[in-house]
Design an enzyme around this catalytic site. Structure first.
Site, PDB file in Angstrom:
ATOM      1  N   HIS A 193     -21.217 -10.578  58.561  1.00 33.22           N
ATOM      2  CA  HIS A 193     -21.887  -9.763  57.530  1.00 33.22           C
ATOM      3  C   HIS A 193     -21.963 -10.544  56.219  1.00 33.22           C
ATOM      4  O   HIS A 193     -22.940 -10.442  55.486  1.00 33.22           O
ATOM      5  CB  HIS A 193     -21.098  -8.467  57.278  1.00 33.22           C
ATOM      6  CG  HIS A 193     -21.404  -7.354  58.248  1.00 33.22           C
ATOM      7  ND1 HIS A 193     -22.684  -6.965  58.572  1.00 33.22           N
ATOM      8  CD2 HIS A 193     -20.572  -6.525  58.932  1.00 33.22           C
ATOM      9  CE1 HIS A 193     -22.633  -5.947  59.433  1.00 33.22           C
ATOM     10  NE2 HIS A 193     -21.361  -5.664  59.674  1.00 33.22           N
TER      11      HIS A 193
ATOM     12  N   HIS B 108     -17.164 -10.556  63.318  1.00 39.30           N
ATOM     13  CA  HIS B 108     -18.210  -9.599  62.938  1.00 39.30           C
ATOM     14  C   HIS B 108     -18.248  -9.420  61.418  1.00 39.30           C
ATOM     15  O   HIS B 108     -19.314  -9.451  60.803  1.00 39.30           O
ATOM     16  CB  HIS B 108     -17.931  -8.262  63.650  1.00 39.30           C
ATOM     17  CG  HIS B 108     -18.842  -7.141  63.278  1.00 39.30           C
ATOM     18  ND1 HIS B 108     -19.929  -6.784  64.033  1.00 39.30           N
ATOM     19  CD2 HIS B 108     -18.829  -6.291  62.219  1.00 39.30           C
ATOM     20  CE1 HIS B 108     -20.556  -5.761  63.465  1.00 39.30           C
ATOM     21  NE2 HIS B 108     -19.905  -5.427  62.357  1.00 39.30           N
ATOM     22  N   GLU B 109     -17.090  -9.255  60.815  1.00 34.00           N
ATOM     23  CA  GLU B 109     -17.034  -9.060  59.355  1.00 34.00           C
ATOM     24  C   GLU B 109     -17.480 -10.311  58.605  1.00 34.00           C
ATOM     25  O   GLU B 109     -18.222 -10.230  57.621  1.00 34.00           O
ATOM     26  CB  GLU B 109     -15.623  -8.660  58.921  1.00 34.00           C
ATOM     27  CG  GLU B 109     -15.175  -7.284  59.426  1.00 34.00           C
ATOM     28  CD  GLU B 109     -16.141  -6.179  59.038  1.00 34.00           C
ATOM     29  OE1 GLU B 109     -16.766  -6.264  57.963  1.00 34.00           O
ATOM     30  OE2 GLU B 109     -16.296  -5.236  59.825  1.00 34.00           O
TER      31      GLU B 109
ATOM     32  N   GLU C 101     -26.071  -4.670  61.980  1.00 30.64           N
ATOM     33  CA  GLU C 101     -24.882  -4.543  62.825  1.00 30.64           C
ATOM     34  C   GLU C 101     -25.014  -5.393  64.086  1.00 30.64           C
ATOM     35  O   GLU C 101     -24.085  -6.100  64.475  1.00 30.64           O
ATOM     36  CB  GLU C 101     -24.651  -3.076  63.210  1.00 30.64           C
ATOM     37  CG  GLU C 101     -24.073  -2.229  62.092  1.00 30.64           C
ATOM     38  CD  GLU C 101     -22.786  -2.801  61.537  1.00 30.64           C
ATOM     39  OE1 GLU C 101     -22.001  -3.369  62.311  1.00 30.64           O
ATOM     40  OE2 GLU C 101     -22.587  -2.714  60.323  1.00 30.64           O
TER      41      GLU C 101
END
Ligand SMILES: [Zn+2]
Length: 271
Positions: free
Chosen positions: A133, A129-130, A192
């Site tokens: 981004h 997820h990070e 997100e």
């Protein structure tokens, strides 16, 4: 000072790319990008170094190796243009259940994240997820959004999940202290959700079981509930994000099986 550098570090590629204003994210969502990626990455690197110098870093080598093993496995499957970023990770000695990403490939993980990420697959969901981004240039997109384009270089360190938790607020304060010039801005809901989906693909391609993303976000939700709201967040609710993830399991399980067949079968957990 103990700084863990990802083993996959490759020579820094200084591509002086001035970005065009309109582009699209890896999922095809159109983005408004006004900032120079290079400028953001340079400011990000400076502030990341400041954080590493001012916040206590983890010294538990087994835990450092575990988290780095998961991150390396995920970075390893990225397309070349992303894999070649100067990825760097710092693991902070903090109980905060959190992680964050900064432009140019800087990732911070608070050891407390392992309270929610209870196995290597769940940890891969966080790190995927990070990383998403970063590859989706969300910070640049956020900084380029209306009203912010005149402020100059802005670096956005973004906290993961449980945005309504006291734990998050602790990390927020710590980050603010470390990155005195940093501007903390949450990502938008669409960013997100996009990071969830891209991150899910990344973890599956790296050979981590994508189904573990569901309990991860359940755990994150429970952590957020345990500590009441102190920090306004746009993070989607755990239920919303889990529904979206589950609906993609068909696609990602195929990626996962393919990774396993190709011999990508990470074994990161401390023995
Ligand atoms: Zn996020």
């Amino acid at each position: 000072m103990k700084v863990h550098r990802l083993k996959v570090l490759l020579p820094i590629i200084l591509a002086a790319v001035m970005t065009s204003a309109c582009t699209s994210s890896p999922t095809g969502r159109s983005q408004m990008i006004l900032k120079s990626d290079e400028e953001l990455a340079a400011e990000s690197a400076r502030q990341f170094a400041e954080m590493r110098a001012s916040m206590p870093l983890l010294t538990d080598q087994a835990m450092i190796d575990y988290i780095a093993c998961v991150a390396n496995a995920v970075v390893d499957i990225l397309p070349p243009e992303y894999k070649d970023l100067p990825w760097e990770m710092a693991i902070f000695d903090s109980d905060s259940v959190n992680a964050f990403a900064m432009p140019g490939g800087k990732i911070g993980v608070m050891q407390g994240i392992t309270k929610a990420a209870q196995n290597q697959d769940q940890l891969a969901a966080v790190i995927g997820h990070e990383i998403a981004h970063v590859t989706a240039r969300h910070a640049n997109e956020r900084a380029s959004r209306g009203g912010m384009s005149n402020i100059g270089v802005q670096v956005v360190a973004v906290l993961l999940g449980g945005g309504n938790s006291g734990a998050t607020y602790t990390a927020y304060e710590a980050l603010n202290a470390g990155a005195s010039l940093g501007i903390m801005l949450p990502f938008s809901r669409s960013q997100e959700s996009e990071a969830d989906i891209i991150g899910l693909d990344y973890m599956a391609q790296a050979g981590f079981d994508p189904r573990e993303s569901a309990p991860l976000w359940q755990n994150m939700g429970a952590e957020a509930e345990a500590a009441p709201a102190e920090f306004l967040s746009t993070h989607p609710s755990s239920e919303t994000r889990i529904d979206a993830l589950v609906s993609r399991f068909g696609v990602t399980l195929a990626m996962y099986n393919e990774a396993q067949l190709a011999g990508r079968n990470p074994d990161c957990e401390p023995k």
